[in-house]
Design a protein around this motif. Structure first.
Motif, PDB file in Angstrom:
ATOM      1  N   GLY A 173      74.448   5.105   9.810  1.00 21.83           N
ATOM      2  CA  GLY A 173      74.018   4.126   8.828  1.00 21.83           C
ATOM      3  C   GLY A 173      75.055   3.915   7.738  1.00 21.83           C
ATOM      4  O   GLY A 173      75.932   4.761   7.512  1.00 21.83           O
ATOM      5  N   VAL A 174      74.969   2.754   7.126  1.00 23.05           N
ATOM      6  CA  VAL A 174      75.821   2.417   5.988  1.00 23.05           C
ATOM      7  C   VAL A 174      74.936   1.813   4.914  1.00 23.05           C
ATOM      8  O   VAL A 174      74.132   0.915   5.204  1.00 23.05           O
ATOM      9  CB  VAL A 174      76.899   1.369   6.369  1.00 23.05           C
ATOM     10  CG1 VAL A 174      77.790   1.052   5.175  1.00 23.05           C
ATOM     11  CG2 VAL A 174      77.728   1.838   7.548  1.00 23.05           C
ATOM     12  N   GLY A 222      71.442   2.235  12.800  1.00 17.49           N
ATOM     13  CA  GLY A 222      71.443   2.014  14.246  1.00 17.49           C
ATOM     14  C   GLY A 222      71.362   3.297  15.034  1.00 17.49           C
ATOM     15  O   GLY A 222      71.885   4.335  14.618  1.00 17.49           O
ATOM     16  N   VAL A 223      70.653   3.211  16.158  1.00 19.31           N
ATOM     17  CA  VAL A 223      70.555   4.342  17.089  1.00 19.31           C
ATOM     18  C   VAL A 223      70.812   3.796  18.487  1.00 19.31           C
ATOM     19  O   VAL A 223      70.138   2.858  18.921  1.00 19.31           O
ATOM     20  CB  VAL A 223      69.157   5.006  17.041  1.00 19.31           C
ATOM     21  CG1 VAL A 223      69.040   6.094  18.106  1.00 19.31           C
ATOM     22  CG2 VAL A 223      68.871   5.578  15.656  1.00 19.31           C
ATOM     23  N   LEU A 224      71.790   4.366  19.161  1.00 25.40           N
ATOM     24  CA  LEU A 224      72.101   3.941  20.530  1.00 25.40           C
ATOM     25  C   LEU A 224      71.704   5.077  21.473  1.00 25.40           C
ATOM     26  O   LEU A 224      72.202   6.194  21.355  1.00 25.40           O
ATOM     27  CB  LEU A 224      73.601   3.658  20.642  1.00 25.40           C
ATOM     28  CG  LEU A 224      74.102   2.938  21.877  1.00 25.40           C
ATOM     29  CD1 LEU A 224      73.471   1.568  22.018  1.00 25.40           C
ATOM     30  CD2 LEU A 224      75.625   2.793  21.801  1.00 25.40           C
ATOM     31  N   VAL A 225      70.762   4.777  22.388  1.00 23.92           N
ATOM     32  CA  VAL A 225      70.276   5.817  23.305  1.00 23.92           C
ATOM     33  C   VAL A 225      70.998   5.681  24.636  1.00 23.92           C
ATOM     34  O   VAL A 225      71.155   4.581  25.173  1.00 23.92           O
ATOM     35  CB  VAL A 225      68.746   5.698  23.504  1.00 23.92           C
ATOM     36  CG1 VAL A 225      68.248   6.773  24.465  1.00 23.92           C
ATOM     37  CG2 VAL A 225      68.024   5.809  22.168  1.00 23.92           C
ATOM     38  N   THR A 231      67.684   8.530   9.493  1.00 21.27           N
ATOM     39  CA  THR A 231      69.012   8.187   8.977  1.00 21.27           C
ATOM     40  C   THR A 231      68.885   7.536   7.599  1.00 21.27           C
ATOM     41  O   THR A 231      69.632   7.864   6.665  1.00 21.27           O
ATOM     42  CB  THR A 231      69.740   7.245   9.967  1.00 21.27           C
ATOM     43  OG1 THR A 231      69.789   7.872  11.253  1.00 21.27           O
ATOM     44  CG2 THR A 231      71.143   6.927   9.500  1.00 21.27           C
ATOM     45  N   GLY A 232      67.892   6.643   7.464  1.00 23.68           N
ATOM     46  CA  GLY A 232      67.649   6.012   6.161  1.00 23.68           C
ATOM     47  C   GLY A 232      67.221   7.034   5.125  1.00 23.68           C
ATOM     48  O   GLY A 232      67.696   7.026   3.981  1.00 23.68           O
ATOM     49  N   ALA A 233      66.346   7.962   5.526  1.00 22.69           N
ATOM     50  CA  ALA A 233      65.863   8.982   4.591  1.00 22.69           C
ATOM     51  C   ALA A 233      67.000   9.887   4.140  1.00 22.69           C
ATOM     52  O   ALA A 233      67.078  10.277   2.968  1.00 22.69           O
ATOM     53  CB  ALA A 233      64.745   9.808   5.233  1.00 22.69           C
ATOM     54  N   SER A 234      67.899  10.213   5.051  1.00 21.91           N
ATOM     55  CA  SER A 234      69.030  11.071   4.691  1.00 21.91           C
ATOM     56  C   SER A 234      69.895  10.394   3.626  1.00 21.91           C
ATOM     57  O   SER A 234      70.299  11.023   2.641  1.00 21.91           O
ATOM     58  CB  SER A 234      69.866  11.376   5.937  1.00 21.91           C
ATOM     59  OG  SER A 234      71.023  12.100   5.590  1.00 21.91           O
ATOM     60  N   LEU A 235      70.165   9.097   3.808  1.00 24.48           N
ATOM     61  CA  LEU A 235      70.950   8.362   2.807  1.00 24.48           C
ATOM     62  C   LEU A 235      70.222   8.335   1.465  1.00 24.48           C
ATOM     63  O   LEU A 235      70.832   8.496   0.404  1.00 24.48           O
ATOM     64  CB  LEU A 235      71.205   6.921   3.289  1.00 24.48           C
ATOM     65  CG  LEU A 235      72.202   6.777   4.442  1.00 24.48           C
ATOM     66  CD1 LEU A 235      72.137   5.366   5.030  1.00 24.48           C
ATOM     67  CD2 LEU A 235      73.623   7.084   3.977  1.00 24.48           C
ATOM     68  N   MET A 236      68.906   8.133   1.505  1.00 26.63           N
ATOM     69  CA  MET A 236      68.128   8.106   0.259  1.00 26.63           C
ATOM     70  C   MET A 236      68.104   9.498  -0.386  1.00 26.63           C
ATOM     71  O   MET A 236      68.119   9.632  -1.606  1.00 26.63           O
ATOM     72  CB  MET A 236      66.699   7.626   0.534  1.00 26.63           C
ATOM     73  CG  MET A 236      66.650   6.173   0.983  1.00 26.63           C
ATOM     74  SD  MET A 236      65.026   5.727   1.665  1.00 26.63           S
ATOM     75  CE  MET A 236      64.208   5.092   0.200  1.00 26.63           C
TER      76      MET A 236
END
Ligand code: ZN
Length: 284
Positions: A167-168, A153-156, A40-45
């Motif tokens: 992510g934000v 965040g990831v909710l399993v 998720t962080g990589a996608s935002l970057m």
């Protein structure tokens, strides 16, 4: 972008991305949270890259039981990821949350940006907390001098699927004033559990509104992002050939074909002995 031009913000709902990842890697809840956050962080970057063909690789090389964790994103935010130990299973933290930092451990976080230059840009920073968001924030502060607020965040779910992930990211532009910083920091408290916001059914726009309470902003872009693997037979063949003639001849002594499995999407490629050794001959 805030109307005053002092900050920019991006919101991603990565639930589908994480579920696709789980279907490929069959991750435990802890591994899903670790790799899900990193992707998720990589996608935002990735969305911050400017040009077609640009890509970013975010790698956590920690000494924890998750092993190496890697995500690659393109300039449109499409992402793929892999984790050395998808079966990592450690106890929950005392607060009942999945122990992401315990799974990652201590070590370094590496950012490799391929922006079409001869050499890629490489940034290495120490893993701070292993909670991923804090580590990326520290990277932006130190390596790119961009003050950043980031929530991941990831909710399993109980059936091991991803119930919600997202992510934000908020970044200050040069010359941002104290007033907007104070407002953003205050609003950020509402974003501390971002996967819960998505699982409660909030849309990206509603989360954006929370982050921008009391601040005027304009919406510029909406992009569809997904789990995308760009592996190909050509690229895999090059990787096999790069093993070298001597090694390959050794391998082919005991088997007629080499099987290569893509570590991002589990796709299998097969290379016959005569074909590969013939290709090497052509090169020589
Ligand atoms: Zn693949």
């Amino acid at each position: 972008m805030t109307r005053c031009g002092q900050a920019r913000i991006m919101v991603i709902n990565s639930t589908d991305i994480v579920n696709k990842m789980i279907s490929y890697h069959h991750t435990t809840p802890t591994a899903s949270a670790v790799l899900g956050r990193v992707m998720t962080g990589a996608s935002l970057m990735g969305c911050m890259l400017k040009d077609k063909g640009n890509s970013i690789t975010l790698t956590f090389r920690g000494d924890g039981p998750a092993g190496m964790v890697m995500a690659v994103a393109d300039y449109k935010g499409n992402v793929k990821g892999c984790i050395q130990n998808p079966g990592v299973d450690i106890p929950l933290k005392p607060n009942g949350k999945l122990d992401v930092s315990g799974a990652i451990g201590g070590g370094v976080m590496q950012v490799v940006k391929d922006i079409g230059l001869n050499e890629p840009y490489i940034g290495i920073s120490e893993i701070r907390s292993g909670e991923v968001a804090e580590d990326i924030t520290a990277y932006f502060a130190e390596s790119e001098q961009v003050p950043t607020l980031l929530a991941l965040g990831v909710l399993v779910d109980t059936d091991l699927s991803c119930k919600a992930a997202g992510g934000v990211i908020i970044q200050l532009m040069p010359g941002a004033g104290d007033e907007i910083i104070e407002k953003l920091e205050k609003n950020a408290m509402a974003l501390s559990n971002v996967s819960k916001l998505f699982s409660d059914g909030l849309s990206n726009e509603e989360i954006l509104d929370l982050a921008m309470t009391g601040i005027e902003y304009d919406l510029f872009d909406e992009i569809d992002v997904g789990y995308v693997c760009d592996c190909s037979v050509e690229r895999t063949e090059r990787a096999v050939i790069s093993i070298g003639r001597k090694e390959l001849e050794e391998i082919y002594k005991t088997q007629e074909k080499i099987e290569v499995t893509c570590r991002f999407c589990d796709k299998k490629y097969y290379f016959e002995k005569d074909y590969i050794l013939g290709r090497i001959e052509d090169d020589e």
